[in-house]
Structures are given as structure tokens and as C-alpha cells.
Design an enzyme around this catalytic site. Structure first.
Site, mmCIF file in Angstrom:
data_model
loop_
_atom_site.group_PDB
_atom_site.id
_atom_site.type_symbol
_atom_site.label_atom_id
_atom_site.label_comp_id
_atom_site.label_asym_id
_atom_site.label_seq_id
_atom_site.Cartn_x
_atom_site.Cartn_y
_atom_site.Cartn_z
ATOM 1 N N HIS A 24 1.903 -0.870 -0.859
ATOM 2 C CA HIS A 24 2.284 -0.297 -2.156
ATOM 3 C C HIS A 24 3.558 0.530 -2.024
ATOM 4 O O HIS A 24 4.519 0.341 -2.792
ATOM 5 C CB HIS A 24 1.132 0.576 -2.667
ATOM 6 C CG HIS A 24 1.434 1.340 -3.912
ATOM 7 N ND1 HIS A 24 0.945 0.979 -5.148
ATOM 8 C CD2 HIS A 24 2.173 2.464 -4.126
ATOM 9 C CE1 HIS A 24 1.385 1.829 -6.063
ATOM 10 N NE2 HIS A 24 2.122 2.757 -5.459
ATOM 11 N N GLU A 25 3.575 1.427 -1.060
ATOM 12 C CA GLU A 25 4.739 2.295 -0.894
ATOM 13 C C GLU A 25 5.972 1.525 -0.431
ATOM 14 O O GLU A 25 7.099 1.920 -0.722
ATOM 15 C CB GLU A 25 4.418 3.423 0.094
ATOM 16 C CG GLU A 25 3.293 4.350 -0.349
ATOM 17 C CD GLU A 25 3.537 4.976 -1.715
ATOM 18 O OE1 GLU A 25 4.718 5.169 -2.089
ATOM 19 O OE2 GLU A 25 2.556 5.261 -2.416
ATOM 20 N N HIS A 28 7.961 0.534 -3.454
ATOM 21 C CA HIS A 28 8.826 1.614 -3.945
ATOM 22 C C HIS A 28 10.038 1.800 -3.026
ATOM 23 O O HIS A 28 11.175 1.933 -3.485
ATOM 24 C CB HIS A 28 8.043 2.934 -4.001
ATOM 25 C CG HIS A 28 6.964 2.962 -5.042
ATOM 26 N ND1 HIS A 28 7.163 2.561 -6.336
ATOM 27 C CD2 HIS A 28 5.666 3.390 -4.971
ATOM 28 C CE1 HIS A 28 6.051 2.727 -7.024
ATOM 29 N NE2 HIS A 28 5.127 3.222 -6.216
#
Length: 433
Positions: A24-25, A28
Site C-alpha cells: 500500500h505504502e 504512495h
């Protein structure tokens, strides 16, 4: 041995959880760097740092509490109206805004003026914030397809497991026949356990839901049934009865209530069946719908969850479950008396479901979730475009920092809910066996 397998299941889920957070990170991080935003930190977990290493301008690390993660981007919020990054106020709500604004400019270095998050166009900010949840969605789809098309899923088949002796209404909730009960059409036609129904009333099908639908719409008809028995095909004839049977939803799942429909009178055997791509897509779309419904229904489930945690209420199978509960289920999967391939498939399904939930949850338009930042960027784009249309001055960046008091309230609600789920998972866990 059971304890060892339980630990193995928990460890596998924990690894899947950490990978999901890191994945997920990474979404980003990669998009932020793509758009030239400086990212000082990429961390998996919260609390004290267990391990970290700096590569280039970013510190990569793992923290002690694996309940989330974050990347730190410079300039998440714009400066205040006076242009100052730091100021202080006696108002607690104003202090929240100013503290958030000051944190957004921590580690500011010369040259960062052109690398601030808030200075990027709204569509770029939307991509950066959406990339994290999108990575979870991609991972969920990949895992679901791996299980559905590679391992297969347990479902009802067209093979006969047992034959009912008589016709009993579903709402009667009994298995034994009474003298007044008519003989079932399957029994009268000579259907036997282990028979595989090849076609029904001229319709060839090897899929249970299609066969079930054909039976239900044939009430009162006399139909030919082709079965495969001991390697050879035989044709039986049955007069389909009209009976009260459970309702089915659009996806073929049994739901609440009953309907009058055609009834043959046999129990379908279950088996592991690999799905084709089309069936897999349909199955996944149904699960997305179920997940959305579950999120909408969360507030209504809190009283029952409270009663399960602090009272003597039962823990429902569809009760909200946290990381601890999911880890316990992961461990329980590996203690089940099923083939190892199906244990692994169920574990992958658990991680896939977790990622799907992460995607949907993070898309809620509330700060501090990713969806809250996306909503702020979209609102800014709308304001600026309307200003152009009406030839008004550019309103400038939308100051998301002003919503921080609301974000603290939302975060407080999430923390309380997480604690309630944690307690319920410990004292009255969801069990799958």
C-alpha cells in the site's frame, strides 16, 4: 502438531498483513517520487523503529506495531493565510490545525519549495493518494484470481450426494418423512447417490446454479434427466413437484425467505472446482458488493459486537473482525482437516479479503484516510475550475488542514471501534470450524 499448525497459520497471515501494508505504502511512495514530491520516510508499522536504512533522500524502515504504515511527504498542507508555517493559538481546535500544518513542513530543506505535496496539481495529488488503496485492490484481485482459477473453490456440484425420500417444505425444518408426505420426484425417478446430472430437460450443464435454476422453473413438468452412472449415461424421467424452497439472490446464494418453485429432491455434493475467468470476475464483483454492504452495515452491528465483548451475546459469523481475529482465523485454517492446498487457498483468500477491505475503507471520503485527501483535492479542482468559468480570482489551494479537528474525531471513533473489536476477538472470537 495442532498448536504448531495454528502458529504457522498466524505467521503466514502476519507476513501477508505486513506485505499488504508495505505494498500500500509503495503505491504512495512511487507516485509521489514520480511527481517530484520529496519523501523523507517510508515506514511499515507504528511506534518505535525496529530497523531502518536511508537510501537516497528517503529513510526506509519497519516499526514495532504492525497495524499500519505511512510515508512522510513534505508539504501535505499549505501554509496559513499569513504565509507562516508555524504559529500558535490558545484555541485547541486552531492548535490542531497549526500542529498539522507545522508537521507537514518538518525536515524542510533548501530547494523543497518546488517539491511540496500541496503545490502539485489536484489530479496529481489524487493519483498519489489513490495509489495506496489501488495497490491493495490490485493485490486482492491477483490473490482472488490465483485461488479461483488456480486452486479452485469448494462449491456445490451436479453430483448427487443423497436423495430425499419425500417432499418436505423448507420451513418445516425437519429431515424425517411423515406418512402423509409424498414421495420425492428424485426417489420416484430412480436417482442415486454419486449420479452426475449431465443434462436436465434437454439443457446440458455442469454448473450447479444453472441446474438449480432449471429445476426451480420446471414445477409440474415431466422432464428427462440424463445422468452419468458407473461411467455410462442413463436417462431418467421425473415429474417435478412444486415445493417451498429457500430463496436465492442474483448470484445464486441462498438468502432469507422462501419461494414456491420446482423441487426434485436431492442434495448436491460439494467439491473443489476451478473457475474460468468470467466466473471469477462475477464472483469477485459479488464479493465487492458484499464488502460494501458490510461497511455500510458496520454502525448497526456495534450493539451486537458490544454484547459479544462485554455481555453473554453470541459472536455472529458476519461480525466485524480485526487483525487479531483475522490472525486467529488464519491459524484455525491450518488446523482444519482439509487438504494442504485448500488450507493455503483459504489463507490466500483471507489476505485477499483483508486487502479488499483496506481498499474500500481507505476510499471513504474522511480524513485522515486517503479518501479524505482525495476529496480535498477534487474539491479544490472544482473550486478552481468554477472560478475560471465565472472569471473570478483563483481561490488557491484548498486548506485540508482546517479539517484536522474533524479528522481527530474520526480517528478517535476508529480507535474506539478498533479497541472494541480487539476485545471481542480475544474474549469471544469468530470461529470458522
Amino acid at each position: 502438531m495442532t498448536t504448531l499448525m495454528m502458529i504457522l497459520g498466524v505467521v503466514i497471515f502476519a507476513v501477508g498483513l505486513l506485505f499488504s501494508i508495505a505494498w500500500h505504502e509503495l503505491g504512495h511512495l512511487s507516485t509521489a517520487k514520480l511527481f517530484g514530491i520529496r519523501v523523507p520516510q517510508y515506514m511499515v508499522g507504528f511506534g518505535p523503529t525496529v530497523f531502518s536504512r536511508k537510501k537516497g533522500e528517503t529513510e526506509y524502515g519497519v516499526k514495532a506495531i504492525p497495524l499500519g504504515g505511512y510515508i512522510r511527504m513534505i508539504g501535505m498542507f499549505p501554509p496559513g493565510a499569513d504565509g507562516r508555517i508555524e504559529s500558535r493559538s490558545t484555541s485547541p481546535f486552531r492548535s490542531m490545525v497549526e500542529d498539522a500544518r507545522a508537521a507537514a513542513f518538518e525536515e524542510l530543506q533548501p530547494g523543497d519549495e518546488t517539491r511540496l505535496f500541496y503545490t502539485r496539481k489536484p489530479w496529481k495529488r489524487v493519483i498519489v493518494m489513490f495509489a495506496g488503496p489501488f495497490m491493495n485492490l490490485i493485490l486482492a484481485i491477483g490473490l482472488f484470481l490465483t485461488v479461483l482459477m488456480g486452486f479452485g473453490v469448494t462449491q456445490q456440484t451436479n453430483v448427487v450426494s443423497s436423495v430425499s425420500s419425500c417432499v418436505i417444505q423448507a420451513s418445516a425444518h425437519r429431515d424425517s418423512c411423515k406418512a402423509s408426505d409424498p414421495q420425492s420426484p428424485a426417489k420416484a425417478a430412480g436417482l442415486q447417490p454419486k449420479d452426475k446430472i449431465v443434462s436436465f430437460n434437454g439443457v446440458a450443464t455442469d454448473e450447479w446454479n444453472a441446474l438449480s435454476d432449471e429445476i426451480r422453473k420446471s414445477a409440474g413438468d415431466t422432464v428427462p434427466i440424463v445422468v452419468q452412472r458407473d461411467g455410462q449415461q442413463q436417462t431418467l424421467t421425473a415429474k417435478i413437484a412444486t415445493n417451498q424452497v429457500p430463496k436465492k439472490d442474483a448470484s445464486g446464494q441462498i438468502t432469507d425467505g422462501y419461494v414456491n418453485a420446482g423441487f426434485l429432491g436431492f442434495t448436491a455434493a460439494t467439491g473443489v472446482v476451478r473457475q474460468d475467468f468470467g466466473s471469477s470476475v462475477t464472483w469477485m464483483s459479488d464479493r465487492v458488493g458484499d464488502a460494501v454492504d458490510s461497511i455500510i452495515a458496520l454502525p448497526a452491528k456495534i450493539p451486537a459486537l458490544w454484547d459479544a465483548a462485554f455481555g453473554d451475546g453470541p459472536r455472529e459469523q458476519d461480525s466485524p473482525m480485526g487483525v487479531v481475529g483475522a490472525a486467529r482465523v488464519g491459524g484455525e485454517i491450518f488446523t482444519m482437516d482439509i487438504p494442504a492446498t485448500q488450507q493455503l487457498a483459504m489463507a490466500l483468500m483471507l489476505v485477499a479479503g483483508f486487502n479488499l477491505s483496506l481498499f474500500l475503507f481507505n476510499m471513504l471520503p474522511l480524513l485522515p484516510l486517503d479518501g479524505g485527501h482525495i476529496a480535498g483535492a477534487l474539491w479544490e479542482a472544482l473550486r478552481r475550475n468554477l472560478a475560471k468559468v465565472f472569471r473570478r480570482p483563483d481561490p488557491g489551494p484548498f486548506d485540508v488542514a482546517k479539517l484536522m479537528p474533524v479528522a481527530y474525531v474520526v480517528a478517535g471513533v476508529f480507535v474506539c471501534f478498533t479497541i472494541l473489536v480487539l476485545i471481542a476477538d480475544v474474549v469471544n472470537p469468530v470461529k470458522i470450524s
